[in-house]
Structures are given as C-alpha cells and as structure tokens.
Scaffold this motif. Structure first.
Motif, PDB file in Angstrom:
ATOM      1  N   LEU A  11       0.860  -1.193   0.000  1.00 55.91           N
ATOM      2  CA  LEU A  11       0.000   0.000   0.000  1.00 55.91           C
ATOM      3  C   LEU A  11       0.891   1.237   0.000  1.00 55.91           C
ATOM      4  CD1 LEU A  11      -3.198   0.718   0.629  1.00 55.91           C
ATOM      5  CD2 LEU A  11      -2.239   1.495   2.771  1.00 55.91           C
ATOM      6  N   ASP A  12       0.543   2.203  -0.818  1.00 56.82           N
ATOM      7  CA  ASP A  12       1.254   3.471  -0.844  1.00 56.82           C
ATOM      8  C   ASP A  12       0.250   4.524  -1.291  1.00 56.82           C
ATOM      9  OD1 ASP A  12       2.992   5.563  -0.987  1.00 56.82           O
ATOM     10  OD2 ASP A  12       4.492   4.549  -2.222  1.00 56.82           O
ATOM     11  N   CYS A  13      -0.396   5.141  -0.305  1.00 53.78           N
ATOM     12  CA  CYS A  13      -1.523   6.029  -0.594  1.00 53.78           C
ATOM     13  C   CYS A  13      -1.275   7.417  -0.059  1.00 53.78           C
ATOM     14  CB  CYS A  13      -2.762   5.528   0.157  1.00 53.78           C
ATOM     15  SG  CYS A  13      -3.703   4.322  -0.718  1.00 53.78           S
ATOM     16  N   GLU A  14      -1.661   8.390  -0.831  1.00 51.07           N
ATOM     17  CA  GLU A  14      -1.625   9.756  -0.329  1.00 51.07           C
ATOM     18  C   GLU A  14      -2.855   9.973   0.549  1.00 51.07           C
ATOM     19  OE1 GLU A  14      -1.374  13.782  -2.390  1.00 51.07           O
ATOM     20  OE2 GLU A  14      -0.157  12.405  -3.631  1.00 51.07           O
ATOM     21  N   VAL A  15      -2.721  10.722   1.627  1.00 53.10           N
ATOM     22  CA  VAL A  15      -3.878  11.017   2.475  1.00 53.10           C
ATOM     23  C   VAL A  15      -4.007  12.535   2.557  1.00 53.10           C
ATOM     24  CG1 VAL A  15      -4.940  10.705   4.751  1.00 53.10           C
ATOM     25  CG2 VAL A  15      -3.498   8.891   3.808  1.00 53.10           C
ATOM     26  N   GLU A  16      -5.149  13.031   2.123  1.00 49.81           N
ATOM     27  CA  GLU A  16      -5.352  14.481   2.108  1.00 49.81           C
ATOM     28  C   GLU A  16      -5.835  15.000   3.446  1.00 49.81           C
ATOM     29  OE1 GLU A  16      -7.400  16.550  -1.043  1.00 49.81           O
ATOM     30  OE2 GLU A  16      -6.851  14.892  -2.375  1.00 49.81           O
ATOM     31  N   SER A  21     -14.676  13.074   3.972  1.00 52.93           N
ATOM     32  CA  SER A  21     -15.534  12.235   3.131  1.00 52.93           C
ATOM     33  C   SER A  21     -14.844  10.934   2.719  1.00 52.93           C
ATOM     34  CB  SER A  21     -15.962  13.007   1.888  1.00 52.93           C
ATOM     35  OG  SER A  21     -14.821  13.358   1.143  1.00 52.93           O
ATOM     36  N   VAL A  22     -13.506  10.950   2.600  1.00 50.31           N
ATOM     37  CA  VAL A  22     -12.819   9.725   2.197  1.00 50.31           C
ATOM     38  C   VAL A  22     -12.070   9.096   3.370  1.00 50.31           C
ATOM     39  CG1 VAL A  22     -12.597  10.341  -0.228  1.00 50.31           C
ATOM     40  CG2 VAL A  22     -10.792  11.009   1.357  1.00 50.31           C
ATOM     41  N   GLY A  23     -12.373   9.558   4.591  1.00 50.18           N
ATOM     42  CA  GLY A  23     -11.684   9.043   5.777  1.00 50.18           C
ATOM     43  C   GLY A  23     -11.776   7.537   5.885  1.00 50.18           C
ATOM     44  N   GLY A  24     -10.656   6.901   5.974  1.00 51.61           N
ATOM     45  CA  GLY A  24     -10.642   5.457   6.131  1.00 51.61           C
ATOM     46  C   GLY A  24     -10.476   4.704   4.824  1.00 51.61           C
ATOM     47  N   GLU A  25     -10.325   5.449   3.717  1.00 52.26           N
ATOM     48  CA  GLU A  25     -10.216   4.787   2.413  1.00 52.26           C
ATOM     49  C   GLU A  25      -8.956   3.910   2.304  1.00 52.26           C
ATOM     50  OE1 GLU A  25      -9.849   7.169  -1.192  1.00 52.26           O
ATOM     51  OE2 GLU A  25     -11.969   6.753  -1.555  1.00 52.26           O
ATOM     52  N   ALA A  26      -7.816   4.467   2.688  1.00 51.76           N
ATOM     53  CA  ALA A  26      -6.558   3.726   2.582  1.00 51.76           C
ATOM     54  C   ALA A  26      -6.576   2.512   3.505  1.00 51.76           C
ATOM     55  CB  ALA A  26      -5.382   4.630   2.911  1.00 51.76           C
ATOM     56  N   SER A  27      -7.132   2.683   4.716  1.00 49.34           N
ATOM     57  CA  SER A  27      -7.135   1.539   5.630  1.00 49.34           C
ATOM     58  C   SER A  27      -8.110   0.451   5.175  1.00 49.34           C
ATOM     59  CB  SER A  27      -7.384   1.957   7.075  1.00 49.34           C
ATOM     60  OG  SER A  27      -8.221   3.029   7.180  1.00 49.34           O
ATOM     61  N   SER A  28      -9.226   0.822   4.527  1.00 47.71           N
ATOM     62  CA  SER A  28     -10.121  -0.247   4.030  1.00 47.71           C
ATOM     63  C   SER A  28      -9.484  -0.988   2.869  1.00 47.71           C
ATOM     64  CB  SER A  28     -11.478   0.246   3.523  1.00 47.71           C
ATOM     65  OG  SER A  28     -11.820   1.443   4.006  1.00 47.71           O
ATOM     66  N   LEU A  33      -6.835  -6.104   0.995  1.00 48.09           N
ATOM     67  CA  LEU A  33      -5.607  -6.722   0.483  1.00 48.09           C
ATOM     68  C   LEU A  33      -5.093  -7.814   1.431  1.00 48.09           C
ATOM     69  CD1 LEU A  33      -3.552  -3.650  -0.739  1.00 48.09           C
ATOM     70  CD2 LEU A  33      -4.010  -5.702  -2.070  1.00 48.09           C
ATOM     71  N   LEU A  34      -5.186  -7.533   2.724  1.00 49.94           N
ATOM     72  CA  LEU A  34      -4.696  -8.492   3.720  1.00 49.94           C
ATOM     73  C   LEU A  34      -5.545  -9.759   3.728  1.00 49.94           C
ATOM     74  CD1 LEU A  34      -3.854  -6.036   6.631  1.00 49.94           C
ATOM     75  CD2 LEU A  34      -2.254  -7.107   5.056  1.00 49.94           C
ATOM     76  N   HIS A  35      -6.850  -9.594   3.489  1.00 48.35           N
ATOM     77  CA  HIS A  35      -7.733 -10.761   3.373  1.00 48.35           C
ATOM     78  C   HIS A  35      -7.276 -11.631   2.214  1.00 48.35           C
ATOM     79  CE1 HIS A  35     -10.867 -10.424   6.356  1.00 48.35           C
ATOM     80  NE2 HIS A  35     -10.946  -9.135   6.141  1.00 48.35           N
ATOM     81  N   LYS A  36      -6.971 -10.977   1.086  1.00 48.77           N
ATOM     82  CA  LYS A  36      -6.528 -11.712  -0.102  1.00 48.77           C
ATOM     83  C   LYS A  36      -5.212 -12.428   0.139  1.00 48.77           C
ATOM     84  CE  LYS A  36      -8.912  -8.936  -3.483  1.00 48.77           C
ATOM     85  NZ  LYS A  36      -8.788  -7.537  -3.890  1.00 48.77           N
ATOM     86  N   LEU A  37      -4.369 -11.853   0.994  1.00 44.16           N
ATOM     87  CA  LEU A  37      -3.079 -12.489   1.294  1.00 44.16           C
ATOM     88  C   LEU A  37      -3.224 -13.643   2.282  1.00 44.16           C
ATOM     89  CD1 LEU A  37      -0.701  -9.398   1.643  1.00 44.16           C
ATOM     90  CD2 LEU A  37      -0.713 -11.073  -0.202  1.00 44.16           C
ATOM     91  N   GLY A  38      -4.425 -13.828   2.790  1.00 50.70           N
ATOM     92  CA  GLY A  38      -4.675 -14.954   3.685  1.00 50.70           C
ATOM     93  C   GLY A  38      -4.201 -14.740   5.111  1.00 50.70           C
ATOM     94  N   ILE A  39      -4.062 -13.492   5.494  1.00 45.85           N
ATOM     95  CA  ILE A  39      -3.629 -13.189   6.873  1.00 45.85           C
ATOM     96  C   ILE A  39      -4.793 -13.453   7.835  1.00 45.85           C
ATOM     97  CG2 ILE A  39      -2.881 -11.234   8.349  1.00 45.85           C
ATOM     98  CD1 ILE A  39      -1.122 -10.491   5.907  1.00 45.85           C
ATOM     99  N   PRO A  40      -4.534 -14.048   8.989  1.00 45.44           N
ATOM    100  CA  PRO A  40      -5.618 -14.376   9.919  1.00 45.44           C
ATOM    101  C   PRO A  40      -6.458 -13.152  10.315  1.00 45.44           C
ATOM    102  CG  PRO A  40      -3.535 -15.274  10.695  1.00 45.44           C
ATOM    103  CD  PRO A  40      -3.215 -14.452   9.491  1.00 45.44           C
ATOM    104  N   ALA A  41      -7.752 -13.380  10.437  1.00 45.97           N
ATOM    105  CA  ALA A  41      -8.709 -12.298  10.705  1.00 45.97           C
ATOM    106  C   ALA A  41      -8.352 -11.478  11.946  1.00 45.97           C
ATOM    107  CB  ALA A  41     -10.107 -12.877  10.842  1.00 45.97           C
TER     108      ALA A  41
END
Ligand SMILES: Nc1ncnc2c1ncn2[C@@H]1O[C@H](COP(=O)(O)OP(=O)(O)OP(=O)(O)O)[C@@H](O)[C@H]1O
Ligand SMILES: [Mg+2]
Length: 152
Positions: A11-16, A21-28, A33-41
């Motif tokens: 992840l490499d995201c700019e945060v304004e 209105s977009v609060g939490g976009e980078a963390s979601s 992505l972490l789900h896709k990598l199979g990291i435990p819940a």
C-alpha cells in the motif's frame, strides 16, 4: 537464508488533510488486500484499527501525508508520514483522552483522544519521529508469526 528480507510494498496512498468524506479509504483498501493475502482475521483486525487511526490522524491533525504498508514473511509495517505540524508533547499525545481535535472533527465523531493509545495497544512495536513545524512519521509493526500471545 534471510527470508525475512523479502519485502513487499502493498500500500502506498496519499492522504489528504481535512477530507472527512474519504476518511478510512486507505485503511479499508489495506484490509481487503490483507484478506486476499490470507492473513488471519484477528491479525487483520489489529492492523486495520491501527491503520485507520493513523489515517484519520493525518486527515484531522495534519497538512496531509501518506500511508504505506510493507509485508515480510514475519511482519507487517504500516508507516504514516505527514507534512506537519508535528507533535510538541508526545507523552501528552499518548495519554488517553488528550485531544486537540477541532470542533468540526468532534462533530464527525473524532477527538476522543484514544487513537494513539489504541495504535500502541494493537501494535507489537511502535516508533514515532516528530518535529514541530516539520511533520511526523509513525511506524507500527505487527507480527505475522503465530505466537499465541494474543491479548484479544
Ligand atoms: N500526525 C499528527 N500530527 C500532529 N498531531 C497529532 C498527530 N497525531 C496525533 N496528534 C496529536 O495527538 C493528539 C492525540 O491523538 P489521538 O489519535 O490519540 O486522539 P484524537 O485524534 O485527538 O482523537 P481520536 O483518535 O480518539 O478520534 C491529537 O489530538 C493531536 O493533538
Ligand atoms: Mg486520532
């Protein structure tokens, strides 16, 4: 050999600044992505809380910055860096309940003064570098090794 040296930037995201209105976009984005990598819940949950708090802090307390995440076979590192104003009193900032959040941020439900202490609680290691007038960089490291020492 050194398999922990294998590092992937996921992840490499700019945060304004100020953009609620977009609060939490980078963390979601990181969370899925972490789900896709199979990291435990349970691990994802810890990372997601820490990343979300870091992201919102950039939005409500700074002039903007970025959020990065890197994974190695042993851990995930989340790095939040911003362009200021820096944190004058770090000890105070980590105290539960301490907040300088604006009225506007409080109306949006932020400003309980719990973000930094939660980031600390959910990270296995936390490094903060800050300079007033310059900016802040916070690195949260969360282990991906199964240790069974979870405090959840
Ligand atoms: N990146 C940052 N740059 C400058 N100041 C910061 C930064 N992050 C936190 N702070 C300061 O530390 C204080 C405490 O942060 P913390 O995240 O714990 O609480 P909060 O953001 O005010 O409220 P909450 O996170 O509960 O919504 C903030 O009010 C702010 O003064
Ligand atoms: Mg906060």
């Amino acid at each position: 050999m050194q398999k922990d040296e294998i590092k992937q930037v996921i992840l490499d995201c700019e945060v304004e600044a100020g953009d609620f209105s977009v609060g939490g976009e980078a963390s979601s984005k990181l969370k899925s992505l972490l789900h896709k990598l199979g990291i435990p819940a349970q691990t994802i949950r810890k990372i997601a809380i820490a990343t979300y708090e870091l992201e919102i802090n950039i939005i409500i307390h700074t002039y903007g910055g970025s959020l990065k995440a890197e994974v190695t076979p042993s851990e995930i590192r989340v790095i939040a860096s911003d362009k200021g104003p820096g944190i004058a009193d770090l000890e105070k900032a980590f105290q539960p309940g301490y907040s300088t959040a604006s009225q506007k941020a409080r109306e949006m439900g932020f400003g309980a003064g719990m973000g930094l202490c939660n980031i600390k609680r959910y990270s296995d290691e936390l490094n903060v570098e800050t300079e007033v007038g310059k900016g802040t960089e916070i690195e949260a490291r969360i282990s991906l090794r199964e240790s069974g020492d979870s405090n959840e």
